[in-house]
Design a protein around this motif. Structure first.
Motif, PDB file in Angstrom:
ATOM      1  N   SER B   2       0.863  -1.178   0.000  1.00 59.43           N
ATOM      2  CA  SER B   2       0.000   0.000   0.000  1.00 59.43           C
ATOM      3  C   SER B   2       0.902   1.231   0.000  1.00 59.43           C
ATOM      4  O   SER B   2       1.891   1.282   0.721  1.00 59.43           O
ATOM      5  N   PRO B   9       3.363  11.360   5.009  1.00 64.83           N
ATOM      6  CA  PRO B   9       3.706   9.944   5.166  1.00 64.83           C
ATOM      7  C   PRO B   9       2.523   9.143   5.696  1.00 64.83           C
ATOM      8  O   PRO B   9       1.776   9.623   6.551  1.00 64.83           O
ATOM      9  N   ARG B  10       2.354   7.946   5.175  1.00 65.57           N
ATOM     10  CA  ARG B  10       1.268   7.066   5.612  1.00 65.57           C
ATOM     11  C   ARG B  10       1.827   5.700   5.950  1.00 65.57           C
ATOM     12  O   ARG B  10       2.908   5.333   5.520  1.00 65.57           O
ATOM     13  N   THR B  11       1.053   4.952   6.704  1.00 66.63           N
ATOM     14  CA  THR B  11       1.459   3.571   6.971  1.00 66.63           C
ATOM     15  C   THR B  11       1.569   2.817   5.650  1.00 66.63           C
ATOM     16  O   THR B  11       0.869   3.110   4.684  1.00 66.63           O
ATOM     17  N   LYS B  12       2.446   1.844   5.628  1.00 69.12           N
ATOM     18  CA  LYS B  12       2.736   1.110   4.399  1.00 69.12           C
ATOM     19  C   LYS B  12       3.347  -0.232   4.768  1.00 69.12           C
ATOM     20  O   LYS B  12       4.040  -0.331   5.790  1.00 69.12           O
ATOM     21  N   THR B  13       3.106  -1.251   3.972  1.00 72.39           N
ATOM     22  CA  THR B  13       3.828  -2.513   4.142  1.00 72.39           C
ATOM     23  C   THR B  13       4.392  -2.954   2.801  1.00 72.39           C
ATOM     24  O   THR B  13       3.864  -2.594   1.744  1.00 72.39           O
ATOM     25  N   ILE B  26      12.602  -0.103  -0.393  1.00 70.40           N
ATOM     26  CA  ILE B  26      11.485  -0.270   0.551  1.00 70.40           C
ATOM     27  C   ILE B  26      10.846   1.086   0.836  1.00 70.40           C
ATOM     28  O   ILE B  26       9.646   1.256   0.686  1.00 70.40           O
ATOM     29  N   LEU B  27      11.654   2.050   1.257  1.00 71.89           N
ATOM     30  CA  LEU B  27      11.170   3.413   1.537  1.00 71.89           C
ATOM     31  C   LEU B  27      12.136   4.397   0.886  1.00 71.89           C
ATOM     32  O   LEU B  27      13.340   4.365   1.164  1.00 71.89           O
ATOM     33  N   GLU B  32       7.379   9.935   1.232  1.00 71.34           N
ATOM     34  CA  GLU B  32       6.908   8.648   1.733  1.00 71.34           C
ATOM     35  C   GLU B  32       7.142   8.528   3.238  1.00 71.34           C
ATOM     36  O   GLU B  32       6.432   7.801   3.936  1.00 71.34           O
ATOM     37  N   THR B  33       8.197   9.203   3.701  1.00 70.11           N
ATOM     38  CA  THR B  33       8.546   9.216   5.121  1.00 70.11           C
ATOM     39  C   THR B  33       8.940  10.650   5.477  1.00 70.11           C
ATOM     40  O   THR B  33       8.953  11.522   4.609  1.00 70.11           O
ATOM     41  N   VAL B  34       9.319  10.861   6.746  1.00 66.73           N
ATOM     42  CA  VAL B  34       9.831  12.190   7.119  1.00 66.73           C
ATOM     43  C   VAL B  34      11.314  12.272   6.744  1.00 66.73           C
ATOM     44  O   VAL B  34      11.714  13.128   5.959  1.00 66.73           O
ATOM     45  N   THR B  35      12.141  11.366   7.292  1.00 66.45           N
ATOM     46  CA  THR B  35      13.551  11.329   6.843  1.00 66.45           C
ATOM     47  C   THR B  35      14.020   9.913   6.499  1.00 66.45           C
ATOM     48  O   THR B  35      15.022   9.742   5.837  1.00 66.45           O
ATOM     49  N   MET B  36      13.309   8.895   6.979  1.00 64.11           N
ATOM     50  CA  MET B  36      13.795   7.522   6.804  1.00 64.11           C
ATOM     51  C   MET B  36      13.854   7.081   5.346  1.00 64.11           C
ATOM     52  O   MET B  36      12.986   7.437   4.547  1.00 64.11           O
ATOM     53  N   ALA B 111      18.231   7.038   8.803  1.00 67.34           N
ATOM     54  CA  ALA B 111      17.429   8.203   9.206  1.00 67.34           C
ATOM     55  C   ALA B 111      18.372   9.347   9.523  1.00 67.34           C
ATOM     56  O   ALA B 111      19.475   9.136  10.038  1.00 67.34           O
TER      57      ALA B 111
END
Lengths: 115, 115
Positions: B2, B9-13, B26-27, B32-36, B111
């Motif tokens: 997802s 950023p949202r939850t994702k797997t 992956i990310l 998609e993330t803040v810094t990761m 990160a």
């Protein structure tokens, strides 16, 4: 395991063990790291971490074995299983529950999410 | 898998696959993330990532299978193997090499390390 010496973060390794039920600390935050914290969890059938938020930290979960559900409270539910990775943004209440019959074993890594 | 919608950023797997040799994203970082950022690597016998530094990012490596060496250039060498976690501080040149006969499969998470 090799540990940090003094106050500067240093390289480190740790070996995980699925036979250790519950929580295993991997990285405790400063001074071991700059902002990162990490741990492993072994949840037995039906067990959950409990609803929580990691506050201003974003989180990655790496599943080593088992299956379960990663639930964002007020958001999406995600099926998780061995060799899946889940991401959780900061300030997002969530829970992880073992929905399978085998132990659900995962590593989490959180880091301060400053923009 | 997802994915995020919009810029928050949202939850994702994501499901990983050891049969995919080399790098799997992956990310990808913001939005998609803040810094990761995160990825997976499948290294075959004798293969290495190559010497690199993640700059101002700190890094965690989670080994899913195989064995190898996590080498901090000018610092310590660490043996790594299935179900081990390694930590690397920011601005630390390092390499990961498969020293075994099975594929070395690992996930990394980096990160921004602002203090």
């Amino acid at each position: 395991m090799s540990e940090e010496i003094g106050t500067m973060p240093r390289t480190k390794t740790i070996e995980l063990d699925i036979s250790k039920r519950g929580f295993t600390r991997i990285l405790g935050g400063p001074p071991e790291t700059v902002t990162m914290k990490s741990g492993a969890n072994v949840l037995y059938q039906g067990e959950s971490v409990g609803r929580h938020s990691t506050g201003d930290r974003e989180e990655v979960i790496v599943v080593l074995s088992g299956r379960g559900k990663f639930m964002s409270i007020g958001g999406e539910d995600h099926e998780i299983a061995k060799h899946m990775v889940a991401y959780c943004p900061p300030n997002t209440e969530h829970d992880v529950v073992n929905t399978g019959s085998e132990p659900l074993w995962f590593v989490y890594i959180v880091a301060k999410a400053k923009v």
